[in-house]
Motif scaffolding. Structure first.
Motif, PDB file in Angstrom:
ATOM      1  N   ALA A 180     -70.666   8.711  46.116  1.00 32.61           N
ATOM      2  CA  ALA A 180     -71.591   9.784  46.463  1.00 32.61           C
ATOM      3  C   ALA A 180     -70.782  11.034  46.796  1.00 32.61           C
ATOM      4  O   ALA A 180     -69.865  10.989  47.616  1.00 32.61           O
ATOM      5  N   ALA A 181     -71.098  12.142  46.153  1.00 29.79           N
ATOM      6  CA  ALA A 181     -70.302  13.355  46.319  1.00 29.79           C
ATOM      7  C   ALA A 181     -70.392  13.863  47.755  1.00 29.79           C
ATOM      8  O   ALA A 181     -71.452  13.838  48.375  1.00 29.79           O
ATOM      9  N   GLY A 182     -69.266  14.324  48.277  1.00 29.22           N
ATOM     10  CA  GLY A 182     -69.253  14.864  49.634  1.00 29.22           C
ATOM     11  C   GLY A 182     -67.857  14.824  50.215  1.00 29.22           C
ATOM     12  O   GLY A 182     -66.907  14.323  49.599  1.00 29.22           O
ATOM     13  N   GLN A 183     -67.730  15.349  51.414  1.00 30.47           N
ATOM     14  CA  GLN A 183     -66.417  15.434  52.045  1.00 30.47           C
ATOM     15  C   GLN A 183     -65.868  14.057  52.398  1.00 30.47           C
ATOM     16  O   GLN A 183     -64.652  13.831  52.360  1.00 30.47           O
ATOM     17  N   ASN A 184     -66.745  13.114  52.761  1.00 30.01           N
ATOM     18  CA  ASN A 184     -66.264  11.767  53.061  1.00 30.01           C
ATOM     19  C   ASN A 184     -65.618  11.130  51.833  1.00 30.01           C
ATOM     20  O   ASN A 184     -64.573  10.475  51.924  1.00 30.01           O
ATOM     21  N   THR A 185     -66.257  11.321  50.680  1.00 29.58           N
ATOM     22  CA  THR A 185     -65.685  10.804  49.437  1.00 29.58           C
ATOM     23  C   THR A 185     -64.351  11.468  49.140  1.00 29.58           C
ATOM     24  O   THR A 185     -63.388  10.811  48.716  1.00 29.58           O
ATOM     25  N   ALA A 186     -64.266  12.778  49.372  1.00 28.18           N
ATOM     26  CA  ALA A 186     -63.015  13.496  49.126  1.00 28.18           C
ATOM     27  C   ALA A 186     -61.886  12.940  49.984  1.00 28.18           C
ATOM     28  O   ALA A 186     -60.771  12.696  49.500  1.00 28.18           O
ATOM     29  N   VAL A 187     -62.172  12.726  51.263  1.00 29.91           N
ATOM     30  CA  VAL A 187     -61.145  12.208  52.170  1.00 29.91           C
ATOM     31  C   VAL A 187     -60.754  10.782  51.785  1.00 29.91           C
ATOM     32  O   VAL A 187     -59.568  10.440  51.699  1.00 29.91           O
ATOM     33  N   GLU A 188     -61.751   9.944  51.531  1.00 26.91           N
ATOM     34  CA  GLU A 188     -61.481   8.532  51.232  1.00 26.91           C
ATOM     35  C   GLU A 188     -60.667   8.376  49.952  1.00 26.91           C
ATOM     36  O   GLU A 188     -59.634   7.694  49.933  1.00 26.91           O
ATOM     37  N   PHE A 189     -61.107   9.005  48.872  1.00 23.16           N
ATOM     38  CA  PHE A 189     -60.428   8.783  47.599  1.00 23.16           C
ATOM     39  C   PHE A 189     -59.145   9.600  47.485  1.00 23.16           C
ATOM     40  O   PHE A 189     -58.217   9.197  46.772  1.00 23.16           O
ATOM     41  N   GLY A 190     -59.074  10.726  48.178  1.00 20.79           N
ATOM     42  CA  GLY A 190     -57.807  11.446  48.231  1.00 20.79           C
ATOM     43  C   GLY A 190     -56.743  10.635  48.942  1.00 20.79           C
ATOM     44  O   GLY A 190     -55.597  10.520  48.483  1.00 20.79           O
ATOM     45  N   THR A 191     -57.129  10.042  50.069  1.00 18.21           N
ATOM     46  CA  THR A 191     -56.200   9.191  50.819  1.00 18.21           C
ATOM     47  C   THR A 191     -55.816   7.962  50.008  1.00 18.21           C
ATOM     48  O   THR A 191     -54.644   7.551  49.968  1.00 18.21           O
ATOM     49  N   ARG A 192     -56.799   7.382  49.336  1.00 19.66           N
ATOM     50  CA  ARG A 192     -56.533   6.184  48.534  1.00 19.66           C
ATOM     51  C   ARG A 192     -55.550   6.486  47.407  1.00 19.66           C
ATOM     52  O   ARG A 192     -54.615   5.715  47.157  1.00 19.66           O
ATOM     53  N   ALA A 193     -55.741   7.621  46.727  1.00 19.14           N
ATOM     54  CA  ALA A 193     -54.834   7.991  45.635  1.00 19.14           C
ATOM     55  C   ALA A 193     -53.424   8.234  46.155  1.00 19.14           C
ATOM     56  O   ALA A 193     -52.435   7.808  45.543  1.00 19.14           O
ATOM     57  N   ALA A 194     -53.328   8.918  47.300  1.00 14.67           N
ATOM     58  CA  ALA A 194     -52.006   9.200  47.869  1.00 14.67           C
ATOM     59  C   ALA A 194     -51.290   7.908  48.249  1.00 14.67           C
ATOM     60  O   ALA A 194     -50.090   7.741  47.975  1.00 14.67           O
ATOM     61  N   ARG A 195     -52.007   6.987  48.864  1.00 15.62           N
ATOM     62  CA  ARG A 195     -51.391   5.720  49.261  1.00 15.62           C
ATOM     63  C   ARG A 195     -50.988   4.892  48.042  1.00 15.62           C
ATOM     64  O   ARG A 195     -49.936   4.227  48.048  1.00 15.62           O
ATOM     65  N   THR A 196     -51.818   4.933  47.009  1.00 21.20           N
ATOM     66  CA  THR A 196     -51.504   4.180  45.791  1.00 21.20           C
ATOM     67  C   THR A 196     -50.224   4.699  45.151  1.00 21.20           C
ATOM     68  O   THR A 196     -49.340   3.919  44.758  1.00 21.20           O
ATOM     69  N   ILE A 197     -50.114   6.018  45.046  1.00 17.54           N
ATOM     70  CA  ILE A 197     -48.914   6.611  44.449  1.00 17.54           C
ATOM     71  C   ILE A 197     -47.690   6.360  45.320  1.00 17.54           C
ATOM     72  O   ILE A 197     -46.604   6.030  44.821  1.00 17.54           O
ATOM     73  N   ASP A 198     -47.858   6.485  46.619  1.00 17.26           N
ATOM     74  CA  ASP A 198     -46.730   6.253  47.524  1.00 17.26           C
ATOM     75  C   ASP A 198     -46.254   4.806  47.439  1.00 17.26           C
ATOM     76  O   ASP A 198     -45.051   4.526  47.448  1.00 17.26           O
ATOM     77  N   SER A 199     -47.209   3.886  47.331  1.00 16.78           N
ATOM     78  CA  SER A 199     -46.852   2.471  47.241  1.00 16.78           C
ATOM     79  C   SER A 199     -46.123   2.156  45.939  1.00 16.78           C
ATOM     80  O   SER A 199     -45.170   1.364  45.915  1.00 16.78           O
ATOM     81  N   ALA A 200     -46.558   2.794  44.849  1.00 12.16           N
ATOM     82  CA  ALA A 200     -45.971   2.483  43.542  1.00 12.16           C
ATOM     83  C   ALA A 200     -44.683   3.240  43.267  1.00 12.16           C
ATOM     84  O   ALA A 200     -43.764   2.707  42.628  1.00 12.16           O
TER      85      ALA A 200
END
Length: 297
Positions: free
Chosen positions: A274-294
């Protein structure tokens, strides 16, 4: 994700609940009427609208962009035209207005643009992007800012409207009630957001026509500001919000499941939930952690 919000409410409750609870909430979430939105949007509105606090960033949302620009190389009017994963690096190509294209190599890349753009520029990712792009459209909207030299008589920061109350305006945001620094003292500031079908009909019309139609609804809701409007501003929004009609969330879930955590291209965009700031924070954080982990050292 098997029926529209309207069909669900008519099946489980009645038309009055649709008209004065479901549809105003769905219009606020999606800028579309309840017969066009998945019932998931209504569930999301209920979950977020009751029992939660709403927070606002002091200084306005543009404070985030300004603060970010102090630490990063930000390029404006420089749309990305190609994102290519070469296995050992990512190459991102963009073109600043009036200049030749530029390409930069990077360890990894986070794509956060609208879905049609991501589908166009991300080479080698059609297998996961194209199925979602075929299923998920975007709503259109028009945002009309209205300033007044008197404050509207309301403590709320949102006035949600059903299609029975306004065919054109989905929601009124009372910006001056969100934070004290958004309007001069003693002044009001309202943002009127248009429903998608109405916006589509009016996008090509001139500002004066759009403003006049908007004020018809605004003056019905807040007659006390009639004659006191001193500022208006029209913003056309051809790609507003992901249009989560019936079945869209199943396609979104399938897209998220197909993202490879070992890929050098990750996604953090409005089409992932669902579009919104919560989605931005959640998926932005998820992408950053995924890249950092890999790829992090």
């Amino acid at each position: 994700d098997t029926e529209s919000a309207r069909d669900y409410v008519l099946r489980t409750v009645n038309a009055e609940i649709n008209d004065y609870l479901c549809e105003p909430m769905v219009r606020t979430m999606l800028l579309a009427n309840s017969n066009k939105a998945s019932k998931v949007e209504f569930f999301s509105a209920l979950a977020n609208g009751f029992g939660n606090r709403f927070l606002y960033l002091n200084g306005g949302l543009n404070r985030f962009a300004r603060d970010l620009a102090q630490h990063l190389d930000i390029r404006l009017q420089s749309p990305a035209t190609r994102v290519a994963d070469h296995g050992d690096h990512v190459a991102v190509t963009w073109q600043t207005q009036g200049l030749d294209p530029e390409t930069q190599k990077a360890t990894a890349c986070v794509v956060s643009c609208p879905l049609p753009v991501a589908n166009r520029i991300c080479e080698g990712y059609a297998a996961i992007l194209q199925p979602l792009n075929e299923k998920l459209d975007y709503t259109q909207s028009i945002a009309v800012g209205i300033g007044s030299t008197v404050v509207p008589d309301a403590r709320a920061f949102l006035v949600q409207l059903s299609s029975r109350e306004s065919k054109e305006i989905a929601v009124l945001v009372l910006e001056h009630n969100k934070a004290s620094n958004l309007a001069p003292e003693g002044h009001g500031m309202i943002t009127a957001l248009w429903e998608t079908d109405a916006a589509t009909r009016y996008l090509a019309k001139d500002d004066a026509t759009i403003i006049a139609k908007t004020l018809e609804t605004v003056f019905k809701v807040f007659p006390e500001i009639k004659g006191y409007v001193d500022v208006t501003h029209v913003t056309r929004w051809p790609l507003a919000l992901p249009f989560t009609q019936v079945g869209a969330y199943r396609a979104i879930d399938a897209f998220n499941a197909r993202i490879n955590p070992a890929s050098r291209v990750q996604f953090a965009a409005d089409f992932m939930s669902a579009a919104g700031q919560n989605t931005a924070v959640e998926f932005g954080t998820r992408a950053a952690r995924t890249i950092d982990s890999a790829f992090g050292k």
